[in-house]
Design an enzyme around this catalytic site. Structure first.
Site, PDB file in Angstrom:
ATOM      1  N   LYS A  53       5.918 -52.121  49.715  1.00 54.73           N
ATOM      2  CA  LYS A  53       6.074 -53.472  49.226  1.00 54.73           C
ATOM      3  C   LYS A  53       4.706 -54.136  49.075  1.00 54.73           C
ATOM      4  CE  LYS A  53       9.444 -56.965  50.356  1.00 54.73           C
ATOM      5  NZ  LYS A  53      10.423 -57.368  51.348  1.00 54.73           N
ATOM      6  N   ARG A  54       3.853 -53.823  50.014  1.00 53.39           N
ATOM      7  CA  ARG A  54       2.555 -54.471  50.060  1.00 53.39           C
ATOM      8  C   ARG A  54       1.701 -54.106  48.843  1.00 53.39           C
ATOM      9  NH1 ARG A  54      -1.494 -53.266  53.235  1.00 53.39           N
ATOM     10  NH2 ARG A  54      -0.354 -51.464  53.985  1.00 53.39           N
TER      11      ARG A  54
END
Ligand code: GLU
Length: 508
Positions: free
Chosen positions: A263-264
């Site tokens: 996600k990062r």
């Protein structure tokens, strides 16, 4: 594959996607589901959705509903599942608890599993010691030799209990993966896994084996992060004396820097792609392309084409890179294949969705404007969209690209307007062009072009410079679709107004 073998599979294949409803739908889920779907269709089989909701602490209330919305958007709705039903239900694990309890019980009676009464404190202590001495975290088998009689007495007395898998010593557990071949595991480093928790819920390992068996699953497709769990599952199949389905552990999707897609670093939520204007067909093509293509030259293909050719052994297992640039390129290709009507339909569905579910305020604002334009100037919008299609890579880029038609307060760039000419000179030419354009009766891009070219000649300006200056005057952009077409859409009056505006800008 030999023809005979292929024919044998027809009507026999059952695949499943088994997400845990613990968050918003992940691109990885779409990736798995796509191959489940393709393989099931290839052999006229079934593709099943099973909701793995045994980890009650991590449940997200509307996650299951959102999963359906995602599958519906991708056109990957299952043949069997909690909503549509089927002969092998229930399809939610939380509704099958008795089954797991029964099978756990059977394993205990057979001597292939055992009751364990160790407290959470004791387990933490063991792990702590193992960490300090550099050993892998494993249960120390403290309860493994309790007699069944003693164990039952403790249960009777109300002690908290779990059921653990009895892993044999000194054995090689062989897992056959369709993509990797045989993978061997030393049983001495396989943990005596908890199968049934003290609250009566199974862990993933027991539930997945019981369900895949009872639901008649023939091909298990899951991410390679599950490969290390496979020896536990293989033991369970052996203890139950059940045939092992074919196992396919698909490679982990990676960021361009090779780290695991996170996600990062990237966008892992399917909704991000929906919100940012990707077409589901393009997204699926992209996901497939990460590991497979029908032949060396072909990168653009539909799911139906995959159904004709796809086999597991052709799947490429070396770290597929999730490169958004490639997705943008593909999505653009798909956009250009749409007819005018199809594009309009996609745009309006997208806009409606963003209006209701959008997370990114910038996109939400863009959609709001887009809807306003659609109401106030539907004709301009339709023509502008149709022109913008040739350049846009995503649906979202269309409202961005056509904003200048609707916002006449343009922010000019002096250099773009002047094209290295003197302001007085440019003002003179623009004024003349504007005058001439106003005199033309017809709203016709060819006539406009001719007029503009003649004006350039007359004022001894290169055609290119005048085009660039005019483009900047009516759009305040460097790149747009062909200038005359844009001006035709804007209409003579609006174009003239903008040329005047640019002249005023130059005068100041
Ligand atoms: N529930 C597991 C997950 O969320 C499924 C793994 C499997 O397909 O066996 O990924």
């Amino acid at each position: 594959m030999a023809k005979q073998k292929k024919e044998k599979l027809i009507g026999q294949v059952r695949t499943r996607i088994a997400p845990s409803p613990t968050g918003y739908p992940h691109v990885g889920t779409a990736f798995q589901a796509l191959f489940d779907w393709v393989y099931a269709r290839r052999y006229d089989g079934q593709y099943i959705l099973r909701i793995e909701d045994t980890d009650q602490k991590r449940l997200v209330v509307d996650a299951e509903e959102v999963l359906y919305q995602a599958f519906s958007w991708l056109d990957l709705l299952p043949d069997e599942g909690p909503k549509v039903g089927g002969q092998y239900g229930p399809y939610r694990q939380s509704e099958r608890l008795e089954l797991y309890q029964q099978y756990a019980q059977q394993l205990v009676e057979q001597g292939d599993a055992y009751y364990c009464f160790c407290s959470a404190e004791r387990l933490t202590q063991i792990r702590e010691t193992q960490r300090k001495t550099g050993q892998p975290p494993m249960y120390d088998r403290h309860c493994r030799n309790l007699s069944l009689k003693e164990a039952k007495a403790r249960i009777e007395a109300g002690k908290k209990v779990v059921v653990r898998l009895k892993v044999p010593d000194d054995q090689t557990i062989r897992v056959y993966d369709e993509l990797r071949g045989e993978v061997k595991f030393d049983s001495n480093i396989v943990d005596d896994q908890v199968l049934l928790k003290s609250d009566g819920f199974p862990t993933y390992h027991l539930a997945v084996v019981v369900d895949d068996h009872l639901m008649g699953i023939t091909h298990i497709v899951r991410g390679e992060e599950w490969l290390s769990s496979a020896p536990k599952h293989v033991l369970l199949y052996q203890y139950f004396n059940w045939p092992i389905p074919k196992l396919i552990h698909t490679p982990t999707l990676r960021n361009p820097d090779k780290s695991k897609l996170s996600k990062r670093k990237g966008n892992t939520s399917l909704w991000w792609y929906r919100e940012h204007g990707y077409l589901p067909t393009a997204l699926l093509n992209f996901l497939a392309l990460l590991v497979w293509k029908p032949n060396e030259q072909t990168e653009i293909f539909t799911r139906k084409e995959m159904v004709k050719f796809f086999e597991w052994r052709e799947m490429n297992v070396t770290g597929p890179i999730f490169d958004i640039k490639k997705l943008n390129w593909l999505n653009g290709k798909y956009l250009r294949k749409l007819s005018k009507e199809e594009l309009e339909k996609h745009l309006s569905e997208w806009a409606d969705w963003v209006e209701k579910k959008g997370q990114d305020q910038e996109v939400v604002n863009e959609v709001k404007l887009f809807k306003e334009w659609k109401n106030s100037k539907p004709n301009v919008l339709r023509q502008a969209v149709s022109l913008a299609k040739d350049r846009a890579r995503t649906l979202r880029e269309i409202p961005q690209a056509i904003a200048f038609y609707f916002e006449s307060d343009l922010e000019y760039d002096g250099h773009d307007l002047l094209q290295d000419h003197e302001a007085v000179e440019m003002i003179k030419v623009l004024t003349a062009v504007d005058q001439q354009l106003l005199e033309i009766q017809k709203n016709d891009s060819q006539v406009w072009e001719k007029t503009i070219r003649q004006a350039a000649d007359k004022h001894d300006l290169s055609h290119k410079d005048l085009f660039m200056a005019l483009r900047s005057a009516v759009t305040a952009q460097k790149y747009t679709p062909p200038l005359y077409e844009v001006m035709t859409i804007l209409g003579r009056e609006e174009s003239s107004k903008r040329i005047q505006q640019a002249i005023n800008f130059l005068k100041n």
